[in-house]
Design an enzyme around this catalytic site. Structure first.
Site, short mmCIF file in Angstrom:
data_model
loop_
_atom_site.label_atom_id
_atom_site.label_comp_id
_atom_site.label_asym_id
_atom_site.label_seq_id
_atom_site.Cartn_x
_atom_site.Cartn_y
_atom_site.Cartn_z
N ILE A 1 -44.26 -18.56 24.55
CA ILE A 1 -42.89 -18.38 25.03
C ILE A 1 -42.93 -18.66 26.54
O ILE A 1 -43.72 -18.04 27.26
CB ILE A 1 -42.39 -16.93 24.79
CG1 ILE A 1 -42.65 -16.50 23.33
CG2 ILE A 1 -40.92 -16.82 25.16
CD1 ILE A 1 -41.95 -17.31 22.26
N TYR B 1 -57.09 -8.95 26.27
CA TYR B 1 -55.69 -9.16 25.87
C TYR B 1 -55.60 -9.31 24.35
O TYR B 1 -54.78 -8.66 23.69
CB TYR B 1 -55.14 -10.40 26.57
CG TYR B 1 -53.69 -10.69 26.23
CD1 TYR B 1 -52.67 -9.98 26.85
CD2 TYR B 1 -53.34 -11.65 25.28
CE1 TYR B 1 -51.32 -10.23 26.54
CE2 TYR B 1 -52.02 -11.91 24.97
CZ TYR B 1 -51.01 -11.19 25.60
OH TYR B 1 -49.69 -11.43 25.28
N ASN C 1 -42.08 -3.68 25.39
CA ASN C 1 -42.28 -5.09 25.77
C ASN C 1 -43.28 -5.26 26.92
O ASN C 1 -43.96 -6.28 27.00
CB ASN C 1 -40.92 -5.68 26.19
CG ASN C 1 -41.08 -6.97 26.96
OD1 ASN C 1 -41.32 -8.03 26.38
ND2 ASN C 1 -40.96 -6.91 28.29
P1 NDP Z 1 -44.13 -11.31 32.11
O1 NDP Z 1 -45.43 -11.20 32.83
O2 NDP Z 1 -43.16 -12.36 32.53
O3 NDP Z 1 -43.36 -9.88 32.18
C1 NDP Z 1 -44.05 -8.68 31.90
C2 NDP Z 1 -43.16 -7.52 32.28
O4 NDP Z 1 -43.87 -6.30 32.03
C3 NDP Z 1 -42.80 -7.53 33.77
O5 NDP Z 1 -41.42 -7.25 33.91
C4 NDP Z 1 -43.65 -6.41 34.36
O6 NDP Z 1 -43.01 -5.82 35.47
C5 NDP Z 1 -43.75 -5.44 33.18
N1 NDP Z 1 -44.90 -4.55 33.27
C6 NDP Z 1 -46.20 -4.89 33.38
N2 NDP Z 1 -46.96 -3.80 33.47
C7 NDP Z 1 -46.13 -2.73 33.42
C8 NDP Z 1 -46.32 -1.33 33.46
N3 NDP Z 1 -47.55 -0.79 33.60
N4 NDP Z 1 -45.23 -0.52 33.35
C9 NDP Z 1 -43.99 -1.05 33.22
N5 NDP Z 1 -43.75 -2.37 33.17
C10 NDP Z 1 -44.80 -3.20 33.28
O7 NDP Z 1 -44.48 -11.42 30.58
P2 NDP Z 1 -43.67 -12.02 29.32
O8 NDP Z 1 -42.22 -11.82 29.49
O9 NDP Z 1 -44.19 -13.36 29.04
O10 NDP Z 1 -44.24 -11.05 28.17
C11 NDP Z 1 -43.55 -9.92 27.67
C12 NDP Z 1 -44.34 -9.38 26.49
O11 NDP Z 1 -44.50 -10.40 25.50
C13 NDP Z 1 -45.75 -8.91 26.84
O12 NDP Z 1 -46.09 -7.77 26.08
C14 NDP Z 1 -46.61 -10.09 26.41
O13 NDP Z 1 -47.93 -9.71 26.15
C15 NDP Z 1 -45.87 -10.55 25.18
N6 NDP Z 1 -46.15 -11.94 24.80
C16 NDP Z 1 -45.80 -12.98 25.63
C17 NDP Z 1 -46.07 -14.29 25.23
C18 NDP Z 1 -45.68 -15.49 26.06
O14 NDP Z 1 -46.02 -16.62 25.66
N7 NDP Z 1 -45.01 -15.33 27.17
C19 NDP Z 1 -46.74 -14.58 23.95
C20 NDP Z 1 -47.05 -13.41 23.17
C21 NDP Z 1 -46.76 -12.15 23.59
P3 NDP Z 1 -43.82 -5.24 36.74
O15 NDP Z 1 -44.84 -6.27 37.11
O16 NDP Z 1 -42.76 -5.01 37.75
O17 NDP Z 1 -44.43 -3.96 36.29
#
Ligand code: NDP
Length: 252
Positions: free
Chosen positions: A178, A146, A82
């Site tokens: 989302i 992205y 995720n």
């Molecule tokens: P958020 O930015 O709210 O959360 C992303 C999470 O990923 C954070 O908890 C962050 O934690 C973690 N993260 C980022 N980089 C790393 C890393 N290198 N290693 C480990 N953890 C990492 O995003 P969303 O919840 O919105 O998105 C979740 C997924 O869904 C993503 O893959 C996104 O691309 C995808 N998505 C989201 C959409 C939306 O509308 N929200 C639409 C389509 C896809 P930390 O910063 O502490 O590392």
């Protein structure tokens, strides 16, 4: 979908947004869960979740995440990739650092984690669910790296399914809008964020934006035996937005 068998899952990036909702749903489904992020353990993380501060873009961290899950909880049967990041730029605007960040987390992170989990999964049984995006199919403006990174996720999903069956299934989820911190950042880019949000909402046949729990519902289904015959699929979940013709609605 509860079961009493020992079910161990890893959810990357489970500290907030969609990932946290997936963590909560899997606990409810009877999984023992390890999650990780670059930040320290978030306050919102349920006490029974094993948390590791780790960066999935680093192969050593990915190996460590899987070893820790196996040592503390048992063999991992479910991996939810995720964790993701976005940079709002065109190709011309993107720097080498932007490439390293977006490709590092969104592409290499999924590769690292899958590679670390597959040997054990192949011997027993395993299920990998990757969080892609509708942006991997249709391009949001000024999101070049992205968009491309999510197309990679969809391609890798099919390859894992093809190469690592029959013991391993692999599918991707392609969310639309989302409402999380990531979606807020994307809307904030618009010339008029409120107008952009109103327009985007009007393009959702179901009449609302998505919630993290909508994605967790689909993860729960894809993790269950009820989806046993589904592998190699990239499933869109966007409230019908990309089902619409791009022609301007009022003119026809
Ligand atoms: P958020 O930015 O709210 O959360 C992303 C999470 O990923 C954070 O908890 C962050 O934690 C973690 N993260 C980022 N980089 C790393 C890393 N290198 N290693 C480990 N953890 C990492 O995003 P969303 O919840 O919105 O998105 C979740 C997924 O869904 C993503 O893959 C996104 O691309 C995808 N998505 C989201 C959409 C939306 O509308 N929200 C639409 C389509 C896809 P930390 O910063 O502490 O590392």
């Amino acid at each position: 979908m509860k079961s009493s068998a020992n079910k161990v899952a890893i959810v990357t990036g489970g500290g907030r947004g969609i990932g946290l909702s997936i963590v909560e749903r899997l606990l409810d489904d009877g999984y023992q869960v390890l999650s990780c992020g670059r930040s320290e353990r978030p306050d919102a993380m349920p006490a029974k979740v094993c948390w590791l501060q780790a960066d999935v873009s680093k192969a050593g961290d990915a190996k460590n995440i899987v070893e820790r899950a196996e040592a503390e909880l048992g063999p991992v049967i479910l991996l939810v990739n995720n964790a993701g990041v976005q940079v709002e730029k065109t190709v011309e605007q993107s720097s080498d650092e932007d490439w390293d960040l977006v490709v590092g987390v969104n592409c290499r992170g999924v590769f690292n984690m899958s590679r670390a989990c597959l040997p054990s999964m192949q011997k027993r049984t395993g299920n990998i669910i990757n969080i892609g995006s509708i942006s991997g199919n249709v391009s949001d403006p000024s999101m070049a790296l992205y968009n491309a990174s999510k197309a990679f996720v969809h391609g890798l999903t099919r390859s894992i399914a093809v190469d690592h069956g029959p013991n391993v299934r692999c599918n991707a989820i392609q969310p639309g809008w989302i409402m999380t911190a990531m979606a807020d950042d994307a809307f904030a880019l618009a010339n008029n964020p409120e107008a952009a949000k109103k327009d985007a909402l009007s393009r959702h046949p179901v009449g609302r934006f998505g919630k993290p729990s909508d994605i967790a519902d689909l993860v729960s289904f894809l993790a269950s035996d009820q989806s046993h015959y589904i592998s190699g699929e990239c499933i869109t979940i966007d409230g019908g937005m990309t089902a619409a013709s791009p022609l301007q609605p009022g003119l026809f």
